[in-house]
Write a protein that holds these residues in place. Sequence first.
Motif, PDB file in Angstrom:
ATOM      1  N   GLY A   9      -5.590   6.643   1.840  1.00  0.00           N
ATOM      2  CA  GLY A   9      -4.096   6.199   2.335  1.00  0.00           C
ATOM      3  C   GLY A   9      -3.970   7.038   3.580  1.00  0.00           C
ATOM      4  O   GLY A   9      -4.888   7.239   4.568  1.00  0.00           O
ATOM      5  N   ASP A  10      -2.714   7.213   4.005  1.00  0.00           N
ATOM      6  CA  ASP A  10      -2.303   7.813   5.271  1.00  0.00           C
ATOM      7  C   ASP A  10      -1.562   8.959   5.113  1.00  0.00           C
ATOM      8  O   ASP A  10      -0.654   9.095   4.335  1.00  0.00           O
ATOM      9  CB  ASP A  10      -1.653   6.559   6.129  1.00  0.00           C
ATOM     10  CG  ASP A  10      -1.485   7.147   7.574  1.00  0.00           C
ATOM     11  OD1 ASP A  10      -1.493   8.263   7.740  1.00  0.00           O
ATOM     12  OD2 ASP A  10      -0.904   6.105   8.385  1.00  0.00           O
ATOM     13  N   LEU A  11      -1.630  10.121   5.704  1.00  0.00           N
ATOM     14  CA  LEU A  11      -1.161  11.242   5.669  1.00  0.00           C
ATOM     15  C   LEU A  11       0.374  10.995   5.957  1.00  0.00           C
ATOM     16  O   LEU A  11       1.256  11.938   5.607  1.00  0.00           O
ATOM     17  CB  LEU A  11      -1.739  12.506   6.564  1.00  0.00           C
ATOM     18  CG  LEU A  11      -1.212  13.878   6.327  1.00  0.00           C
ATOM     19  CD1 LEU A  11      -1.481  14.157   4.875  1.00  0.00           C
ATOM     20  CD2 LEU A  11      -1.823  14.870   7.318  1.00  0.00           C
ATOM     21  N   LEU A  12       0.701  10.204   6.873  1.00  0.00           N
ATOM     22  CA  LEU A  12       1.972   9.944   7.280  1.00  0.00           C
ATOM     23  C   LEU A  12       2.956   9.392   5.973  1.00  0.00           C
ATOM     24  O   LEU A  12       4.177   9.667   6.139  1.00  0.00           O
ATOM     25  CB  LEU A  12       2.154   8.602   8.402  1.00  0.00           C
ATOM     26  CG  LEU A  12       1.540   9.106   9.726  1.00  0.00           C
ATOM     27  CD1 LEU A  12       1.758   7.633  10.585  1.00  0.00           C
ATOM     28  CD2 LEU A  12       2.466  10.192  10.246  1.00  0.00           C
ATOM     29  N   ALA A  13       2.153   9.069   4.898  1.00  0.00           N
ATOM     30  CA  ALA A  13       2.918   8.401   3.778  1.00  0.00           C
ATOM     31  C   ALA A  13       3.879   9.772   3.299  1.00  0.00           C
ATOM     32  O   ALA A  13       4.861   9.721   2.792  1.00  0.00           O
ATOM     33  CB  ALA A  13       2.084   7.901   2.635  1.00  0.00           C
ATOM     34  N   LEU A  14       2.898  11.019   3.142  1.00  0.00           N
ATOM     35  CA  LEU A  14       3.580  12.232   2.668  1.00  0.00           C
ATOM     36  C   LEU A  14       4.592  12.730   3.727  1.00  0.00           C
ATOM     37  O   LEU A  14       5.767  13.352   3.429  1.00  0.00           O
ATOM     38  CB  LEU A  14       2.564  13.193   2.148  1.00  0.00           C
ATOM     39  CG  LEU A  14       3.015  14.318   1.459  1.00  0.00           C
ATOM     40  CD1 LEU A  14       3.690  13.945   0.458  1.00  0.00           C
ATOM     41  CD2 LEU A  14       1.726  15.161   1.254  1.00  0.00           C
ATOM     42  N   GLU A  15       3.989  12.652   4.827  1.00  0.00           N
ATOM     43  CA  GLU A  15       4.859  13.381   6.039  1.00  0.00           C
ATOM     44  C   GLU A  15       6.317  12.365   6.306  1.00  0.00           C
ATOM     45  O   GLU A  15       7.331  13.452   6.557  1.00  0.00           O
ATOM     46  CB  GLU A  15       4.202  13.280   7.348  1.00  0.00           C
ATOM     47  CG  GLU A  15       2.953  14.352   7.562  1.00  0.00           C
ATOM     48  CD  GLU A  15       2.364  14.128   8.745  1.00  0.00           C
ATOM     49  OE1 GLU A  15       2.675  13.078   9.774  1.00  0.00           O
ATOM     50  OE2 GLU A  15       1.389  14.807   9.217  1.00  0.00           O
ATOM     51  N   ASP A  16       6.213  11.530   6.065  1.00  0.00           N
ATOM     52  CA  ASP A  16       7.602  10.436   6.095  1.00  0.00           C
ATOM     53  C   ASP A  16       8.515  11.109   5.092  1.00  0.00           C
ATOM     54  O   ASP A  16       9.642  10.658   5.164  1.00  0.00           O
ATOM     55  CB  ASP A  16       7.064   8.983   5.982  1.00  0.00           C
ATOM     56  CG  ASP A  16       6.534   8.506   7.199  1.00  0.00           C
ATOM     57  OD1 ASP A  16       6.962   9.153   8.276  1.00  0.00           O
ATOM     58  OD2 ASP A  16       6.119   7.259   7.179  1.00  0.00           O
ATOM     59  N   HIS A  69       0.924  -1.186   0.071  1.00  0.00           N
ATOM     60  CA  HIS A  69       0.063  -0.043  -0.216  1.00  0.00           C
ATOM     61  C   HIS A  69       0.958   1.178   0.125  1.00  0.00           C
ATOM     62  O   HIS A  69       1.400   1.741   0.936  1.00  0.00           O
ATOM     63  CB  HIS A  69      -0.896   0.059   1.194  1.00  0.00           C
ATOM     64  CG  HIS A  69      -1.979   0.855   1.117  1.00  0.00           C
ATOM     65  ND1 HIS A  69      -2.321   1.711  -0.051  1.00  0.00           N
ATOM     66  CD2 HIS A  69      -2.715   1.751   2.276  1.00  0.00           C
ATOM     67  CE1 HIS A  69      -3.314   2.553   0.227  1.00  0.00           C
ATOM     68  NE2 HIS A  69      -3.581   2.421   1.613  1.00  0.00           N
ATOM     69  N   SER A  70       1.115   1.690  -1.118  1.00  0.00           N
ATOM     70  CA  SER A  70       2.276   2.769  -1.408  1.00  0.00           C
ATOM     71  C   SER A  70       1.709   4.223  -0.369  1.00  0.00           C
ATOM     72  O   SER A  70       2.753   4.856  -0.183  1.00  0.00           O
ATOM     73  CB  SER A  70       2.205   3.094  -2.599  1.00  0.00           C
ATOM     74  OG  SER A  70       1.026   3.637  -3.364  1.00  0.00           O
ATOM     75  N   GLU A  71       0.432   4.325  -0.166  1.00  0.00           N
ATOM     76  CA  GLU A  71       0.027   5.475   0.557  1.00  0.00           C
ATOM     77  C   GLU A  71       0.289   5.289   2.024  1.00  0.00           C
ATOM     78  O   GLU A  71      -0.447   6.077   2.859  1.00  0.00           O
ATOM     79  CB  GLU A  71      -1.348   5.736  -0.013  1.00  0.00           C
ATOM     80  CG  GLU A  71      -1.583   6.725  -1.154  1.00  0.00           C
ATOM     81  CD  GLU A  71      -1.702   5.383  -2.226  1.00  0.00           C
ATOM     82  OE1 GLU A  71      -2.145   4.589  -2.004  1.00  0.00           O
ATOM     83  OE2 GLU A  71      -0.713   5.711  -3.437  1.00  0.00           O
ATOM     84  N   ALA A  72       0.792   4.032   2.653  1.00  0.00           N
ATOM     85  CA  ALA A  72       0.913   3.959   3.879  1.00  0.00           C
ATOM     86  C   ALA A  72       2.239   4.337   4.360  1.00  0.00           C
ATOM     87  O   ALA A  72       3.028   4.907   3.518  1.00  0.00           O
ATOM     88  CB  ALA A  72       0.929   2.338   4.272  1.00  0.00           C
ATOM     89  N   CYS A  73       2.250   4.337   5.637  1.00  0.00           N
ATOM     90  CA  CYS A  73       3.732   5.267   6.373  1.00  0.00           C
ATOM     91  C   CYS A  73       4.832   4.186   5.737  1.00  0.00           C
ATOM     92  O   CYS A  73       4.745   2.856   5.529  1.00  0.00           O
ATOM     93  CB  CYS A  73       3.396   5.271   7.646  1.00  0.00           C
ATOM     94  SG  CYS A  73       3.563   3.699   8.734  1.00  0.00           S
ATOM     95  N   VAL A  74       6.178   4.679   5.962  1.00  0.00           N
ATOM     96  CA  VAL A  74       7.230   4.008   5.703  1.00  0.00           C
ATOM     97  C   VAL A  74       7.472   2.861   6.542  1.00  0.00           C
ATOM     98  O   VAL A  74       7.910   1.897   5.799  1.00  0.00           O
ATOM     99  CB  VAL A  74       8.751   5.078   5.873  1.00  0.00           C
ATOM    100  CG1 VAL A  74       9.892   4.204   5.623  1.00  0.00           C
ATOM    101  CG2 VAL A  74       8.723   6.084   4.788  1.00  0.00           C
TER     102      VAL A  74
END
Length: 508
Positions: A349-356, A250-255
């Motif tokens: 997705g998860d906003l953490l994906a971009l925050e990371d 899930h590419s939109e998940a966190c690292v």
Amino acid sequence: MERSNNTTQESREPFVANDSSLQNNRVIPQLLTSVPAFNDAASYLSETTSLFTRCFMDFSAEPASRGLGGQEMVTFGSAESRGSPALNTASSSGSDLAVCKASQSSVDAPLLHEGLSRTLSRKSSQSGNAATNSEDLSEGSSAQVLSRNTSPNGISIFQGLIERVRRTVRGSADDIGWLQRASHMPPVDDQTDRFVEIIDDIRHGLHGLPNSMVYLLVPGLFSNHGPLYFVNTKTSFSKMGLTCHIAKIHSEACVEKNAREIKDYIEEIYWGSRKRVLLLGHSKGGVDAAAALSMYWTDLKDKVGGLVLAQSPYGGSPIASDILREGQLGDYVNIRKLMETLICKVIKGDLLALEDLTYERRKEFLSKYHLPRELPVVSFRTEASISPAVLATLSRVAHAELPTFSTAQPATTFPVVMPLGAVMAACAQLLQIRYGEKSDGLVTCCDAEVPGSVVVRPKRKLDHAWMVYSELNDNPTEADASQVCEALLTLLVEVGQRRRHELSNKDE
């Protein structure tokens, strides 16, 4: 005649400051109140300051009773400072304390510095009010402005606004390339010339990838919504008889979540084939793959042969940082909330994906986890073209099939295209103008280079989306994305062989 005398008396009343910050017998000259033009100018300036301050203030409840020690008291002559019948209307309303509002013409005088502006109106004809309130300063229609020291006050509000402007203008200027500036980071090894030689061999039919490895492609952000992501590369590898997989994460998940899934992928592939795995991650996929090897190296060191990071924001991305950085002017329009709605509600997705991918989070992660020194790593960074011709470039992101009415007739397909090249060119131009940094549109060149890795810096202009979405007008004389991926993995194999040879010589 009595009215005239009162007016003359009011025009001679000075500005008196009772605030603790204006002590030491400092009195504003009587010239401001004795001259009508100056008095009008002061009143207009006070009103303008009050209205502008209230644009940035959050009106909160104030205590009902406060002493005059923290107040600044200013007296205006009503006849000379206003000269409009609206004042008489406000004075005859019988209200002792009224909040100044921009939409009312009966406002006497707003605050000069900060706080909630209030107006004290007194009727000269009502002696009962004067006897009840011992703080009446005149029996005429003179206005008194009480400047209260509320929190946050006007000065702090303007200072906060200036700080927001500074953070917005400064942006990521101090963060770009921070990995290269770190003293403890090892230098990179530029092997671009060798990469060009490998590309030339591949285009002439000479392939060097061994069949003794399994190749795992890790897609980047939003890959779940791109059905053609890495598909051409996997097809090309399969035609050569190589085992190639695309990690279904899930590419939109966190690292950290994706790192765990990649670890499971690697172990499953290794126990099923007994072959070591070579990883190639694009964009955030490279960050996810590097995180998996950094966090679980003790479990994967015998199962992984190397890692390629293609256009990956290993040090961070200025685009992600500028969008999500708090304390900017963008907070007034809730940019962070808009991105959260887009990623969480629309894309699921998860906003953490971009925050990371922000510099702050990358610094935090790399302070805890780092790639092992014995792991062969190749970094591939590119620079996007910003020429006007790129604006007409269309990228094939998917394909659609037309319905057929006969089973014997093959389905007709047509490509689904998007102007990704134009978007990447616009972003690259923005980063070039704002920070003076070259980039592929999303990742700057210096942030895509992993310290201690072998670096490939091609002269060819390639944007961030080119690696996974082919253009409609691909140049047949140039290598395509599948050949570039093959060349990067071939170079990684050579780096790994050279690294093992060096280690064996040290042991001897």
